[in-house]
Design a protein around this motif. Structure first.
Motif, PDB file in Angstrom:
ATOM      1  N   UNK A  23       0.845  -1.203   0.000  1.00  0.00           N
ATOM      2  CA  UNK A  23       0.000   0.000   0.000  1.00  0.00           C
ATOM      3  C   UNK A  23       0.878   1.251   0.000  1.00  0.00           C
TER       4      UNK A  23
ATOM      5  N   UNK B 293       4.059   1.456  -0.908  1.00  0.00           N
ATOM      6  CA  UNK B 293       4.784   1.527  -2.175  1.00  0.00           C
ATOM      7  C   UNK B 293       3.888   2.076  -3.270  1.00  0.00           C
ATOM      8  N   UNK B 294       2.648   1.548  -3.304  1.00  0.00           N
ATOM      9  CA  UNK B 294       1.723   1.984  -4.347  1.00  0.00           C
ATOM     10  C   UNK B 294       1.495   3.472  -4.290  1.00  0.00           C
ATOM     11  N   UNK B 295       1.312   3.974  -3.087  1.00  0.00           N
ATOM     12  CA  UNK B 295       1.032   5.396  -2.934  1.00  0.00           C
ATOM     13  C   UNK B 295       2.267   6.239  -3.227  1.00  0.00           C
ATOM     14  N   UNK B 296       3.408   5.828  -2.644  1.00  0.00           N
ATOM     15  CA  UNK B 296       4.634   6.593  -2.876  1.00  0.00           C
ATOM     16  C   UNK B 296       5.013   6.529  -4.355  1.00  0.00           C
ATOM     17  N   UNK B 297       4.776   5.389  -4.983  1.00  0.00           N
ATOM     18  CA  UNK B 297       5.117   5.208  -6.388  1.00  0.00           C
ATOM     19  C   UNK B 297       4.307   6.104  -7.302  1.00  0.00           C
ATOM     20  N   UNK B 298       3.179   6.586  -6.788  1.00  0.00           N
ATOM     21  CA  UNK B 298       2.368   7.512  -7.587  1.00  0.00           C
ATOM     22  C   UNK B 298       2.769   8.955  -7.335  1.00  0.00           C
ATOM     23  N   UNK B 299       3.798   9.133  -6.525  1.00  0.00           N
ATOM     24  CA  UNK B 299       4.247  10.491  -6.265  1.00  0.00           C
ATOM     25  C   UNK B 299       3.546  11.134  -5.091  1.00  0.00           C
ATOM     26  N   UNK B 300       2.948  10.329  -4.207  1.00  0.00           N
ATOM     27  CA  UNK B 300       2.347  10.906  -3.009  1.00  0.00           C
ATOM     28  C   UNK B 300       3.439  11.140  -1.976  1.00  0.00           C
ATOM     29  N   UNK B 301       3.264  12.172  -1.164  1.00  0.00           N
ATOM     30  CA  UNK B 301       4.225  12.373  -0.089  1.00  0.00           C
ATOM     31  C   UNK B 301       3.903  11.398   1.023  1.00  0.00           C
TER      32      UNK B 301
ATOM     33  N   UNK C  97      -6.972   5.243   6.432  1.00  0.00           N
ATOM     34  CA  UNK C  97      -8.241   4.626   6.033  1.00  0.00           C
ATOM     35  C   UNK C  97      -8.173   3.098   6.030  1.00  0.00           C
TER      36      UNK C  97
ATOM     37  N   UNK D 259       0.699  12.374   2.726  1.00  0.00           N
ATOM     38  CA  UNK D 259      -0.478  11.992   1.937  1.00  0.00           C
ATOM     39  C   UNK D 259      -0.729  10.498   2.028  1.00  0.00           C
ATOM     40  N   UNK D 260       0.372   9.745   1.973  1.00  0.00           N
ATOM     41  CA  UNK D 260       0.236   8.291   2.071  1.00  0.00           C
ATOM     42  C   UNK D 260      -0.414   7.898   3.392  1.00  0.00           C
TER      43      UNK D 260
ATOM     44  N   UNK E  55      -4.201   9.424   3.481  1.00  0.00           N
ATOM     45  CA  UNK E  55      -5.153   9.004   2.459  1.00  0.00           C
ATOM     46  C   UNK E  55      -5.207   7.505   2.247  1.00  0.00           C
ATOM     47  N   UNK E  56      -4.120   6.802   2.592  1.00  0.00           N
ATOM     48  CA  UNK E  56      -4.121   5.362   2.336  1.00  0.00           C
ATOM     49  C   UNK E  56      -4.001   4.544   3.629  1.00  0.00           C
TER      50      UNK E  56
END
Lengths: 522, 265
Positions: free
Chosen positions: A400, A402-410, A421, A413-414, A417-418
């Motif tokens: 989770x 990795x997925x978020x950071x890989x999309x360019x989330x800080x 939740x 934010x990770x 938002x991820x």
């Protein structure tokens, strides 16, 4: 005089038998093996263990059941030993006027309950008196003619005698004592007999074909099952211990009067049902002011503990360096081990005066208050919440993040938002568990919430003193002189009973939430 | 293997998107990547192949600095993206990752709705001004990932409820939605069945129109099918790098030949 053979003695004999059984059984099996090599199904020491188990286990189980059951049986016996026409359990004629059949029935039931309690107390007192070497059985019978001196003698010896002794009481108490003596004699004898039978049978059973290994494995399996059900059985025992007095209370006082009563004002601390009362109890025993205090403090505690604990968990699991984590996490967990009484003292001597100095004595007349207890309880719960939340946050798969950071989330934010939740059900579970601890917490509130014995209505001021459910239980049960038959004490059982169900319900909810959360990633 | 198709696909010289020079990666004391030089072209699929533990995934993760999240990992050398060293102190890894998207080995949809999964990137990067624009990005991304027709009626359903292949295409849609310039794929089909694999491969071929795609794979057939360039890694070294058709038909290094013929692995 007591029985010659007692359970401790039998226990000793059974132990000796078991040891002897191991040596004998093993020896016997070894001889068979020596005579006919390779024919023995089980190894000699397995035969030995089988003798041990067959000797000790049935006897031990019997003793446990007997010890536990004899109390129940003698309770039933007392009930049946009370003559129907005994004056002690009748509502006096002059008081019957204006009462319905039903009311009389209820009162007689109450009288019976109280009478049974007094009889049991008296039986214990006489036993103690005789055991101290002050009298013989014959003396007791001799003193039957005049009861006042008997009562004084018992009291002088330090025995507890609640109500004043009556003839009926003494008769039933003596009956009960005889019955108890019989039980105390038969029990150990039967246990010893069981042990001997098991010893003999299992030794005789030893042969080349006998499958001792399988039998031993079954015994061990039984042990494991026993160990795993012990905690559950204990819970059931606790529940049954508080259920009976609670139900008595609900019937006497009325469930609705209790649950929705707006005041808590016990009338007296000694004997509950005042003599000559006219229908109503003098004690006012409403649950609402107490649960209000409990919930108010718990709310404050959660308002402190949840944000702090959650943020601590987020920091530790997502942002802290390895080094910080290695130091802070154990430190937080040590905090969880501080005895609650220490937190209570801290609340009383530090937080209370501090809060009072801040808000002023007009708003906060005492150092004890909702805030005092709540804030400190919140601090106590911080490590609890953070530790549980940390676990659920760590359980969110790395994929989770990795997925978020890989999309360019800080990282922030990770987390918001991820991770949060995804971990939310688990976090809610942790919060509910914390709430259930807050509700059941005792020592902090005893010291820091207030100790009024009478409360009217619900205190709205967060800096005012309140009374909680647990505080009242402690106050009444540690108070001196109150017999277990008074309505005030019965009410306390009802409090414990209700509290048990509230926390049980909360724990169930929490468990379901956590379980639901687990499903997601398995 | 469709060798015919491969040779047909002549590759013209294209712009270099990523230029890696003398890249070294260390995990603590372990020297995982040694002296790797690679040029990744724009609008091209580049495949990294090699036996397990050869460093191909590690190298892939260097390209968008995902290795930064591993404490003990240290990267040396230069990786130049569009003329800028991505390991330069001034480069924000967060911005870099928006430009260089990534799809992981195991489908990892967030426990959110399908819509929110795809909208995640555009939302955090502020790529849409209003809901309508966001809807459009979500739709076009799902279309590009060949998932739109299957999920258009249940965009509010949780992404975790989709099948494995659908989940992986959702993750691709999610990566596409941020409009990256480079798409890194770490064994994107290893958790998928052959049908889903075929769908994803078809998708990769389409993505090549607009992106530079780098794919790590254990399947040499897959590398041959989808890529134009192939890099063979072995024990942390880049052994051979060149046209896919050449690597698979006429490798220069004996180790490459041994690997593609199944003698080492």
């Amino acid at each position: 005089m007591g029985a010659v053979l007692t359970f401790p003695l039998v226990l000793l004999i059974v132990t000796a038998l078991a040891v002897a059984g191991y040596i004998l059984g093993r020896g016997r099996a070894a001889r068979i093996a020596a005579a006919a090599p390779r024919t023995l199904h089980s190894r000699p020491n397995q035969h030995g263990w089988h003798v041990v188990f067959a000797t000790a286990i049935p006897a031990l189980i019997f003793m446990m059941v007997w010890a536990f059951g004899s109390g129940v049986v003698s309770n039933i016996y007392v009930g049946s030993a009370i003559p129907e026409d005994l004056v002690d359990v009748q509502v006096p004629f002059q008081q019957r006027e204006g009462l319905t059949e039903r009311e009389i029935e209820i009162r007689e039931e109450v009288l019976r309950t109280q009478f049974v309690a007094s009889v049991k107390g008296l039986a214990v007192a006489i036993d103690g008196y005789i055991a101290n070497g002050n009298a013989t059985e014959a003396d007791i019978e001799r003193w039957r003619a005049d009861l006042a001196p008997l009562q004084d003698r018992l009291r002088a010896d330090g025995q507890v005698v609640g109500a004043s002794i009556t003839q009926g009481m003494l008769t039933v108490a003596q009956d009960l004592r005889a019955f108890n003596r019989a039980i105390a004699t038969i029990g150990p004898l039967a246990a010893l007999a069981l042990a001997l039978i098991g010893f003999g049978l299992s030794l005789r059973a030893i042969s080349a074909e006998f499958r001792a290994r399988i039998a031993v494995e079954r015994w061990v399996l039984g042990f494991l099952v026993f160990a795993s059900t012990m905690a559950i059985l204990t819970t059931i025992a606790i529940l049954s211990a508080i259920t009976v007095p609670s139900i008595t209370f609900f019937r006497e006082y009325g469930l609705f009067n209790f649950l929705f009563g707006m005041a808590w004002a016990p009338a007296g601390d000694v004997v509950g049902i005042p003599e000559g009362r006219d229908g109503a109890y003098e004690s006012v025993l409403g649950f609402l002011p107490l649960i209000w205090g409990t919930l108010y403090i718990s709310l404050v505690a959660l308002l402190v503990a949840v944000p702090l604990g959650l943020l601590a968990a987020v920091y530790l699991s997502e942002f802290a360096s390895k080094w910080v984590r290695a130091w802070v996490k154990p430190a937080l967990e040590i905090l969880a081990g501080v005895p609650t009484i220490v937190y209570g003292i801290f609340a009383l001597i530090t937080i209370g005066p501090f809060l009072q100095a801040v808000v002023g004595a007009t708003v906060m007349p005492n150092t004890v208050s909702v805030m005092t207890a709540g804030v400190v309880m919140g601090m106590m719960l911080v490590p609890f919440v953070s530790s549980l939340s940390d676990d659920v946050i760590n359980a969110v798969p790395q994929a989770m993040r990795d997925g978020s950071l890989g999309l360019g989330a800080t990282q922030a934010e990770t987390v918001t938002k991820v991770i949060l939740p995804a971990a939310l059900p688990g976090i809610v579970g942790a919060v509910v568990l914390a709430a259930s601890r807050a509700i059941g917490e005792t020592m902090i509130v005893v010291l820091a919430a207030g100790a009024l014995s009478n409360v009217q209505g619900l205190e709205p001021n967060p800096f005012g003193a309140v009374v909680t459910v647990t505080t009242r239980i402690v106050a009444v049960l540690t108070g001196e002189g109150s017999g277990f038959d008074s309505i005030d004490v019965l009410a306390v059982f009802a409090l414990a009973f209700t509290l048990f169900f509230i926390t049980l319900g909360l724990n169930l909810v929490a468990q379901r939430m956590v379980a639901k959360y687990r499903e997601q990633y398995d | 293997m469709n060798d015919m198709r491969m040779t047909e696909r002549g590759v013209n010289t294209k712009d270099i998107k990523i230029e890696a020079r003398k890249v070294q990666v260390f995990y603590g004391a372990n020297h995982a990547i040694k002296d790797v030089d690679v040029d990744i072209e724009d609008k091209t699929v580049t495949a990294f192949i090699g036996p397990s533990g050869c460093g191909k995934s590690t190298f892939l993760r260097c390209l968008n600095r995902m290795n930064d999240t591993i404490d003990i990992c240290r990267v040396e050398g230069d990786i130049i993206l569009d003329g800028e060293d991505i390991y330069d102190k001034r480069v924000d890894p967060v911005q870099l990752r928006a430009k260089v998207g990534m799809v992981f080995q195991k489908p990892n949809p967030f426990p959110k709705s399908i819509y929110d999964n795809v909208a995640y990137g555009p939302k955090i990067h502020g790529l849409s001004r209003n809901k309508a624009e966001l809807d459009e990005i979500v739709e076009s991304s799902l279309r590009r990932a060949a998932l739109w027709n299957e999920v258009k009626d249940r965009l509010d359903a949780p992404g975790t409820g989709l099948s494995g292949g659908q989940q992986q295409r959702l993750c691709i849609a999610r990566a596409v939605a941020t409009s990256p310039e480079v798409l890194l794929m770490d064994e994107p089909c290893s958790a998928l069945d052959p049908i889903a694999t075929a769908q994803v491969e078809e998708l990769i071929d389409e993505l090549r129109q607009s992106y530079s795609v780098v794919i790590v794979t254990h399947s040499m057939q897959q590398a041959a099918r989808v890529s134009q360039k192939t890099a063979f890694f072995h024990l942390g070294n880049l052994v051979e790098f060149g046209e896919t058709s050449k690597i698979f038909t006429n490798p220069e290094d004996p180790r490459t030949e041994s690997y593609i013929t199944g003698r080492i692995g």
